[in-house]
Design an enzyme around this catalytic site. Structure first.
Site, short mmCIF file in Angstrom:
data_model
loop_
_atom_site.label_atom_id
_atom_site.label_comp_id
_atom_site.label_asym_id
_atom_site.label_seq_id
_atom_site.Cartn_x
_atom_site.Cartn_y
_atom_site.Cartn_z
N ASP A 1 0.84 -1.20 0.00
CA ASP A 1 0.00 0.00 0.00
C ASP A 1 0.87 1.25 0.00
O ASP A 1 1.15 1.80 1.06
CB ASP A 1 -0.91 -0.03 1.24
N ASP B 1 -4.16 0.14 -6.55
CA ASP B 1 -3.89 0.40 -5.13
C ASP B 1 -4.01 -0.91 -4.38
O ASP B 1 -5.11 -1.40 -4.13
CB ASP B 1 -4.89 1.43 -4.60
N HIS C 1 -0.60 -0.09 6.61
CA HIS C 1 -0.61 0.99 7.62
C HIS C 1 0.15 0.59 8.88
O HIS C 1 -0.08 1.15 9.95
CB HIS C 1 -2.04 1.42 7.98
#
Length: 421
Positions: free
Chosen positions: A234, A296, A373
């Site tokens: 990501d 993505d 993340h």
């Protein structure tokens, strides 16, 4: 307590200082548009952290507008990811006017789609591009982006440096081609110190019709700005896909009929800021974008299906075109559909302005890479391989060749051979 003469003077100065100090600067506030289905979850999560989200200023068709402090964007991004499995999941606007306009057009019409005939008749060029795609080149770009900098965060120097590296890399790949240019799309520093990077291949016969392929350059760690954010999946994987399509296009002498633009967006993770600025600019200046493909997260296989197409906030006709491309050029590759919600990725920036956009994704929502993340979004999660990305890169190459049309050197040689018979 006993105080010396000098100590007393020092104490007086310390006590007097606040009277002459400037008042702390008020933190910048921005506006966000967010799906109403996510709003209550976001409010509850903020409340557990002792914070409050602002009141809704406008709500329409499942989208709400509210004002937040800029420092809350990172927390909002973390909530959207941790609680709702969404990357971004909201759109950031600098003004209330922009935010309210976004609500009014949140389910945009698709005027561009009627101008395009989705034909599949450029097999020679398509197969030429697809045949040159290699896993090792994709892996090399992912490795560089995810290990050369601790983070590619939009407001850190490392994020700016990553953009500089990518611009130089694309410029090197394009060397010798006068019809290819590379430039930064600079954003206001208050929006994103990190620029977006755009490579353009000028179209030969239909230069005013534009095909866009995008991915986001920035990365984020939900734990805070000082935490490592390698962002291998990501979205170094998406940027690596663009880089590989550029490489094979140059290697094969591809010259599109329509202009093709490859875009590495800044600041996706805090509300699609980079793509939003570019899409708004293109809309206001009348750029005729006939199709947008977003890449993505494409390197982690979380579902049994090979490619998952997002059906909400995308264009149905172009999604069908992608399925037909898979059937024609990627036999055996399995597909299914998923929904991703409002502001899920940069395709939403284009969709909400009336452009035909699509996003092929790595898994069903909720089965995608659980390490994004975090500091663990590395190639280790895919055994050091970029193999899962290969089919997406080949699909992107087919999308370019069949939507932008045009020829490769191989195609021209084939035509010359045929005409000489």
């Amino acid at each position: 307590m006993r105080t010396t003469k000098f100590g007393a003077v020092a104490l007086m100065l310390v006590c007097a200082t606040p009277a002459f100090a400037e008042a702390p600067a008020k933190e910048k506030e921005v506006w966000v548009s967010i799906g109403t289905d996510a709003l209550e979850t976001a409010r509850s999560s903020f409340k557990t952290q002792g914070q409050e989200l602002g009141t809704v200023a406008r709500e329409k068709d499942g989208v709400a507008v509210l004002r937040v402090r800029e420092s809350q964007l990172e927390k909002l991004s973390k909530v959207m990811h941790d609680k709702l499995n969404r990357c971004a999941g909201f759109i950031t606007h600098d003004t209330e006017e922009q935010a309210l306009a976004a609500v009014e057009s949140s389910v945009a019409a698709q005027p561009v789609a009627s101008l395009i005939s989705y034909t599949i008749d450029n097999a020679t060029a398509t197969n030429s591009l697809m045949s040159a795609v290699t896993e090792s080149n994709i892996r090399s770009t992912i490795t560089t982006l995810s290990t050369s900098w601790t983070s590619r965060r939009y407001n850190l120097q490392s994020g700016i440096d990553a953009a500089t590296w990518l611009k130089n890399r694309w410029t090197t790949l394009a060397s010798g081609r006068s019809d290819i240019s590379v430039a930064n799309f600079t954003h206001p520093t208050t929006t994103s110190p990190q620029p977006s990077v755009i490579l353009t291949i000028q179209g030969t016969s239909l230069p005013n019709e534009v095909v866009v392929l995008g991915a986001h350059l920035d990365s984020i760690n939900g734990s805070g700005s000082s935490s490592s954010a390698p962002g291998a999946d990501d979205d170094a994987s998406g940027v690596a896909a663009l880089t590989e399509v550029i490489r094979v296009a140059v290697a094969k002498g591809y010259k599109p009929a329509r202009t093709v633009k490859f875009m590495a967006y800044a600041a996706e993770e805090i509300g699609l800021r980079g793509s939003g600025a570019i899409a708004a600019n293109y809309k206001s200046t009348g750029v005729n974008v006939v199709g947008v493909l977003q890449l993505d997260m494409i390197n982690y296989r979380g579902s049994s299906y090979d490619i998952v197409l997002v059906t909400d906030y995308t264009n149905a006709a172009q999604n069908t075109f992608l399925r037909n491309l898979i059937t024609r050029y990627l036999p055996g590759v399995t597909t299914t559909n998923t929904t991703c919600g409002y502001g899920c990725s940069d395709h939403a920036s284009w969709h909400n302005r009336g452009y035909a956009a699509s996003i092929p994704f790595e898994a069903l929502l909720g089965q995608d890479n659980p390490y994004i993340h975090t500091a663990n979004d590395t190639l280790t999660q895919t055994a050091g391989s970029a193999q899962n990305s290969v089919k997406f890169v080949k699909l992107a190459a087919a999308y370019v060749a069949e939507l932008a049309k045009g020829t490769t050197s191989v195609a021209l040689q084939a035509e010359d051979a045929e005409s000489s018979r």
